[in-house]
Design a protein around this motif. Sequence first.
Motif, PDB file in Angstrom:
ATOM      1  N   LYS A  51      35.109  22.731  41.904  1.00  0.00           N
ATOM      2  CA  LYS A  51      35.767  22.499  41.096  1.00  0.00           C
ATOM      3  C   LYS A  51      37.092  23.228  40.871  1.00  0.00           C
ATOM      4  CE  LYS A  51      35.986  21.402  35.681  1.00  0.00           C
ATOM      5  NZ  LYS A  51      35.463  21.511  34.773  1.00  0.00           N
ATOM      6  N   GLY A  52      38.186  22.420  40.957  1.00  0.00           N
ATOM      7  CA  GLY A  52      39.557  23.330  41.007  1.00  0.00           C
ATOM      8  C   GLY A  52      39.695  23.738  39.616  1.00  0.00           C
ATOM      9  N   GLY A  53      40.748  24.765  39.691  1.00  0.00           N
ATOM     10  CA  GLY A  53      41.103  25.167  38.212  1.00  0.00           C
ATOM     11  C   GLY A  53      41.132  26.564  37.988  1.00  0.00           C
ATOM     12  N   SER A  54      40.002  27.275  38.686  1.00  0.00           N
ATOM     13  CA  SER A  54      39.821  28.683  38.552  1.00  0.00           C
ATOM     14  C   SER A  54      40.432  29.553  39.776  1.00  0.00           C
ATOM     15  CB  SER A  54      38.502  29.181  38.500  1.00  0.00           C
ATOM     16  OG  SER A  54      37.777  28.032  37.442  1.00  0.00           O
ATOM     17  N   SER A  55      40.480  30.760  39.591  1.00  0.00           N
ATOM     18  CA  SER A  55      40.881  31.611  40.659  1.00  0.00           C
ATOM     19  C   SER A  55      40.166  31.488  41.829  1.00  0.00           C
ATOM     20  CB  SER A  55      40.965  33.203  40.277  1.00  0.00           C
ATOM     21  OG  SER A  55      39.859  33.650  40.107  1.00  0.00           O
ATOM     22  N   LEU A  56      40.581  31.885  42.966  1.00  0.00           N
ATOM     23  CA  LEU A  56      39.967  31.621  44.312  1.00  0.00           C
ATOM     24  C   LEU A  56      38.583  32.747  44.222  1.00  0.00           C
ATOM     25  CD1 LEU A  56      39.348  30.610  47.068  1.00  0.00           C
ATOM     26  CD2 LEU A  56      41.027  32.276  47.888  1.00  0.00           C
ATOM     27  N   LEU A  57      39.070  34.106  43.729  1.00  0.00           N
ATOM     28  CA  LEU A  57      38.043  34.944  43.459  1.00  0.00           C
ATOM     29  C   LEU A  57      36.806  34.446  42.767  1.00  0.00           C
ATOM     30  CD1 LEU A  57      37.108  38.045  44.081  1.00  0.00           C
ATOM     31  CD2 LEU A  57      38.259  38.493  41.828  1.00  0.00           C
ATOM     32  N   SER A  58      36.854  34.029  41.442  1.00  0.00           N
ATOM     33  CA  SER A  58      35.854  33.442  40.914  1.00  0.00           C
ATOM     34  C   SER A  58      35.257  32.263  41.344  1.00  0.00           C
ATOM     35  CB  SER A  58      36.237  33.454  39.525  1.00  0.00           C
ATOM     36  OG  SER A  58      37.263  32.347  39.256  1.00  0.00           O
ATOM     37  N   THR A  59      35.944  31.369  41.866  1.00  0.00           N
ATOM     38  CA  THR A  59      35.613  30.415  42.465  1.00  0.00           C
ATOM     39  C   THR A  59      34.449  30.510  43.641  1.00  0.00           C
ATOM     40  OG1 THR A  59      37.362  29.024  42.010  1.00  0.00           O
ATOM     41  CG2 THR A  59      35.969  27.957  43.775  1.00  0.00           C
ATOM     42  N   LEU A  60      34.868  31.580  44.759  1.00  0.00           N
ATOM     43  CA  LEU A  60      33.940  32.047  45.642  1.00  0.00           C
ATOM     44  C   LEU A  60      32.693  32.679  44.782  1.00  0.00           C
ATOM     45  CD1 LEU A  60      36.361  33.203  47.923  1.00  0.00           C
ATOM     46  CD2 LEU A  60      35.072  31.208  48.360  1.00  0.00           C
ATOM     47  N   ALA A  61      32.844  33.526  43.925  1.00  0.00           N
ATOM     48  CA  ALA A  61      31.752  34.132  43.249  1.00  0.00           C
ATOM     49  C   ALA A  61      30.783  33.143  42.783  1.00  0.00           C
ATOM     50  CB  ALA A  61      32.376  34.979  42.375  1.00  0.00           C
ATOM     51  N   SER A  62      30.973  32.009  42.285  1.00  0.00           N
ATOM     52  CA  SER A  62      30.258  31.067  41.664  1.00  0.00           C
ATOM     53  C   SER A  62      29.522  30.607  42.749  1.00  0.00           C
ATOM     54  CB  SER A  62      31.021  30.034  40.836  1.00  0.00           C
ATOM     55  OG  SER A  62      31.844  29.343  41.769  1.00  0.00           O
ATOM     56  N   GLU A  63      30.036  30.583  44.155  1.00  0.00           N
ATOM     57  CA  GLU A  63      29.277  30.020  45.365  1.00  0.00           C
ATOM     58  C   GLU A  63      28.519  31.336  45.780  1.00  0.00           C
ATOM     59  OE1 GLU A  63      29.134  26.833  46.223  1.00  0.00           O
ATOM     60  OE2 GLU A  63      30.173  26.235  44.363  1.00  0.00           O
ATOM     61  N   LYS A  64      28.377  32.282  45.212  1.00  0.00           N
ATOM     62  CA  LYS A  64      27.570  33.409  45.674  1.00  0.00           C
ATOM     63  C   LYS A  64      28.284  34.009  46.988  1.00  0.00           C
ATOM     64  CE  LYS A  64      24.878  32.904  42.493  1.00  0.00           C
ATOM     65  NZ  LYS A  64      24.979  33.581  41.183  1.00  0.00           N
ATOM     66  N   ILE A  65      29.697  33.900  47.088  1.00  0.00           N
ATOM     67  CA  ILE A  65      30.374  34.573  48.201  1.00  0.00           C
ATOM     68  C   ILE A  65      31.119  35.619  47.289  1.00  0.00           C
ATOM     69  CG2 ILE A  65      32.243  34.306  50.022  1.00  0.00           C
ATOM     70  CD1 ILE A  65      31.289  31.385  50.458  1.00  0.00           C
ATOM     71  N   PHE A  66      30.892  37.158  47.584  1.00  0.00           N
ATOM     72  CA  PHE A  66      31.434  38.084  46.578  1.00  0.00           C
ATOM     73  C   PHE A  66      32.493  38.969  47.585  1.00  0.00           C
ATOM     74  CE2 PHE A  66      27.140  37.343  45.229  1.00  0.00           C
ATOM     75  CZ  PHE A  66      27.302  36.858  43.878  1.00  0.00           C
ATOM     76  N   ILE A  67      33.756  38.663  47.023  1.00  0.00           N
ATOM     77  CA  ILE A  67      34.842  39.327  47.441  1.00  0.00           C
ATOM     78  C   ILE A  67      35.123  40.664  46.900  1.00  0.00           C
ATOM     79  CG2 ILE A  67      37.328  39.096  48.255  1.00  0.00           C
ATOM     80  CD1 ILE A  67      35.639  36.818  49.525  1.00  0.00           C
ATOM     81  N   PRO A  68      35.402  41.677  47.556  1.00  0.00           N
ATOM     82  CA  PRO A  68      35.349  43.142  46.757  1.00  0.00           C
ATOM     83  C   PRO A  68      36.448  43.020  45.740  1.00  0.00           C
ATOM     84  CG  PRO A  68      35.325  43.295  49.253  1.00  0.00           C
ATOM     85  CD  PRO A  68      35.408  41.902  49.004  1.00  0.00           C
ATOM     86  N   SER A  69      36.331  43.595  44.607  1.00  0.00           N
ATOM     87  CA  SER A  69      37.441  43.589  43.827  1.00  0.00           C
ATOM     88  C   SER A  69      37.023  44.833  42.777  1.00  0.00           C
ATOM     89  CB  SER A  69      37.561  42.584  42.804  1.00  0.00           C
ATOM     90  OG  SER A  69      38.587  42.562  41.811  1.00  0.00           O
ATOM     91  N   ALA A  70      37.991  45.910  42.739  1.00  0.00           N
ATOM     92  CA  ALA A  70      37.681  47.097  41.943  1.00  0.00           C
ATOM     93  C   ALA A  70      38.087  46.896  40.392  1.00  0.00           C
ATOM     94  CB  ALA A  70      38.218  48.344  42.271  1.00  0.00           C
ATOM     95  N   CYS A  71      39.102  45.965  40.159  1.00  0.00           N
ATOM     96  CA  CYS A  71      39.756  45.809  38.991  1.00  0.00           C
ATOM     97  C   CYS A  71      39.331  44.656  38.227  1.00  0.00           C
ATOM     98  CB  CYS A  71      41.195  45.667  39.171  1.00  0.00           C
ATOM     99  SG  CYS A  71      41.907  44.425  40.060  1.00  0.00           S
ATOM    100  N   GLY A  72      38.438  44.152  38.689  1.00  0.00           N
ATOM    101  CA  GLY A  72      38.017  42.676  37.981  1.00  0.00           C
ATOM    102  C   GLY A  72      38.852  41.551  37.637  1.00  0.00           C
ATOM    103  N   GLY A  73      39.813  41.535  38.954  1.00  0.00           N
ATOM    104  CA  GLY A  73      40.647  40.395  38.785  1.00  0.00           C
ATOM    105  C   GLY A  73      41.979  40.700  38.338  1.00  0.00           C
ATOM    106  N   LYS A  74      42.400  41.813  38.054  1.00  0.00           N
ATOM    107  CA  LYS A  74      43.632  42.130  37.157  1.00  0.00           C
ATOM    108  C   LYS A  74      44.984  42.386  38.058  1.00  0.00           C
ATOM    109  CE  LYS A  74      41.417  44.011  33.168  1.00  0.00           C
ATOM    110  NZ  LYS A  74      41.833  42.916  32.186  1.00  0.00           N
TER     111      LYS A  74
END
Length: 368
Positions: A51-74
């Motif tokens: 589903k479109g509309g969210s950040s690529l980071l959170s969209t991938l995470a929802s599909e269990k593909i975890f991209i490193p991020s130390a700041c929580g998307g800030k």
Amino acid sequence: MDFQAILKTVGILSLVSAALSVIISIAEGVLNNYGIVELDINNGKKKLQVKGGSSLLSTLASEKIFIPSACGGKATCGLCKVSVQEGAGPLLMTEEPYITPEERKQNMRLSCQIKVKTNMKLLIPEALFNIREFICELVEIEDMTYDIKRLRMKLPEGQTIDFKAGQFMQFYTKPYGKVKEEVFRAYSISSKATEKDHLELLIRLVPNGICTTYVHTVLKVGDKVRLSGPYGDFYLRGDCEELIMIAGGSGLAPIRSLVYDVIEKGLPHKMRFFFGANTLRDLYYVDEFEQIEKDYPQFKFIPCLARPEPSDNWQGVTGFVTVALQDQVDTGEGKEAYLCGSPGMLDACIKILKEKGFTDETIFYDKF
């Protein structure tokens, strides 16, 4: 204007305001409704309908593909880079400080800043598909200092984790108080790499920090804790005779894991660990490192206090950790440096190390 006229005017304005709110709400729903889009990953090796509309980071995470991020998307850490071959749009101002000219040629983008609006083609390192999610049980929580807690978490029955000493996990909060959404932050693993059914983290309280406030005021033994990982390129290379280790505050976490890694593998490296703190009450794990010093002659622990109180009766190194580094490390020849701490401390230490002959190839650090 009489009272009835005033009421009529107010009523009309209220109706107009309500109508505008409805129109804006409908418009946002239409404009932000991007429908289902396709993510083509690694030239068709994996295709996702999302589903479109969210950040690529959170969209991938929802599909269990975890991209490193130390700041929580800030957009303050620059870790969540992926190569977007198609569908990303122009580079955003928030991304520019983190994308080098060479990375721009490779179409690297910050996945936390890109919104999924249309079909996209991505290149994601294969290693990231090994990142896993764990729902752990918090079995211990201990005050190490007045503002640092140690968390010990047990992995689900039958599950284990393989990580390299020095790597980090992403820790996810639950909604609490006025915080209505889940947030996540990166924390280095402080436990031994050989301990595969438990994980330990050291988390310092940051004033007004959403995640650290959750840990220090809400979390309790028995709670379920969501983690993902392991992440990071901060781990032992060991192509040297001596390891210079430098940390401050909760930056001690990955260094502790690295020290035990060297010892348990029986590696021949000499180790010097410079640990910086303000006063005596900021020091912790002192007894443990002093015992390691007694048991393993190749290890030397050097705590440094920047501003000891008179009541501390401090007899050790006084001054910032850079003072000890300047005085006690003569050259970078035959050495590698491993650092974890605040950006200011790391920048100052790296400057000294390079003056002594260390290079970018022999200095490794995590700057959170």
